[in-house]
Enzyme design. Structure first.
Site, PDB file in Angstrom:
ATOM      1  N   THR A 111       0.819  -1.228   0.000  1.00 19.73           N
ATOM      2  CA  THR A 111       0.000   0.000   0.000  1.00 19.73           C
ATOM      3  C   THR A 111       0.849   1.273   0.000  1.00 19.73           C
ATOM      4  OG1 THR A 111      -0.017   0.127   2.411  1.00 19.73           O
ATOM      5  CG2 THR A 111      -1.761  -1.192   1.379  1.00 19.73           C
ATOM      6  N   ASP A 203      17.148   1.377  -1.360  1.00 21.86           N
ATOM      7  CA  ASP A 203      16.500   1.406  -0.048  1.00 21.86           C
ATOM      8  C   ASP A 203      17.522   1.921   0.977  1.00 21.86           C
ATOM      9  OD1 ASP A 203      14.079  -0.425   1.596  1.00 21.86           O
ATOM     10  OD2 ASP A 203      15.800   0.405   2.661  1.00 21.86           O
TER      11      ASP A 203
END
Ligand code: PRP
Ligand code: URA
Length: 212
Positions: A111, A203
């Site tokens: 999400t 990341d």
């Protein structure tokens, strides 16, 4: 080119050089951490440029003078865990007396919404300059959530410091919190379909702590 009055891009050549080294996928975690700490010190000079000074009487070996000194006890650094700690370390070296808060968040991979797991911040946030640190502003869901919470805790004057921003994230954060000033080393090109900053550096948490 940055046309957003809420955003300051710190483009010092030393900082830009170090950022390029950080982006390189062959840079080790140890070097990545060291470079991030060095960059955070360079960013902090710019971020704290307007910090108020007061006058204090001191005695040099030759005479008594009134000299400028920081007001003290007025700063709170808030790190968005875990990658925020990579920026926090350098900032604390420059301002060791700052109070420190931590907001534990990670992005849900599907999400891209933040999931909270920790929240501990200093008292009297309303009386402090609150500097929120996180190297990556991507969708800005994490930063927006963190700043919502800090405002609920009383914070009034808030700055946000990142290493890289996506233009999409800047738009979201400045719409949600038009009173926030953002400091960054770069506004990158875009977000990809997975919510990563392009060209970015990957990341940040994984690269700081070697967890991939
Ligand atoms: C990264 C980064 C920000 C967030 C940015 O953290 O440090 O907190 O993603 O993305 P957003 O702007 O789309 O919210 P991550 O969720 O990977 O957690 P970590 O720091 O624990 O690795
Ligand atoms: N978080 C990261 O660590 N990197 C990105 O590119 C986006 C979010």
């Amino acid at each position: 080119m940055n046309n957003n009055a809420n955003v300051t891009v710190v483009d010092h050549p030393l900082l830009q050089h170090k950022l390029t080294l950080m982006r390189d996928k062959n840079t080790s975690s140890a070097s990545f951490r060291r470079l991030l700490k060095e960059i955070s010190i360079l960013l902090t000079y710019e971020v704290l440029r307007d910090m108020p000074l007061i006058s204090k009487e001191i005695e040099t070996p030759l005479q008594v003078i009134k000299a400028p000194i920081l007001e003290g006890k007025k700063l709170a650094f808030i790190s968005i865990l875990r990658a925020g700690n990579g920026l926090l370390d350098g900032m604390l070296e420059l301002v060791p007396s700052a109070r420190v808060g931590h907001i534990g968040l990670y992005r849900d991979h599907d999400t891209l919404e933040p999931v909270e797991y920790y929240y501990k911040v200093p008292k009297n946030l309303d009386k402090r300059l609150v500097v929120v640190v996180d190297p990556m502003l991507a969708t800005a869901n994490s930063a927006t959530f963190a700043i919502d919470k800090l405002k609920k805790s009383g914070a009034k004057k808030i700055l946000f410091v990142s290493l890289l921003c996506a233009p999409e994230g800047i738009e979201v954060l400045t719409k949600a919190h038009p009173d926030i000033q953002i400091f960054t080393a770069s506004i990158d090109e875009k977000l990809n379909e997975l919510g990563y900053i392009i060209p970015g550096l990957g990341d940040a948490g994984d690269r700081i702590y070697g967890t991939k």
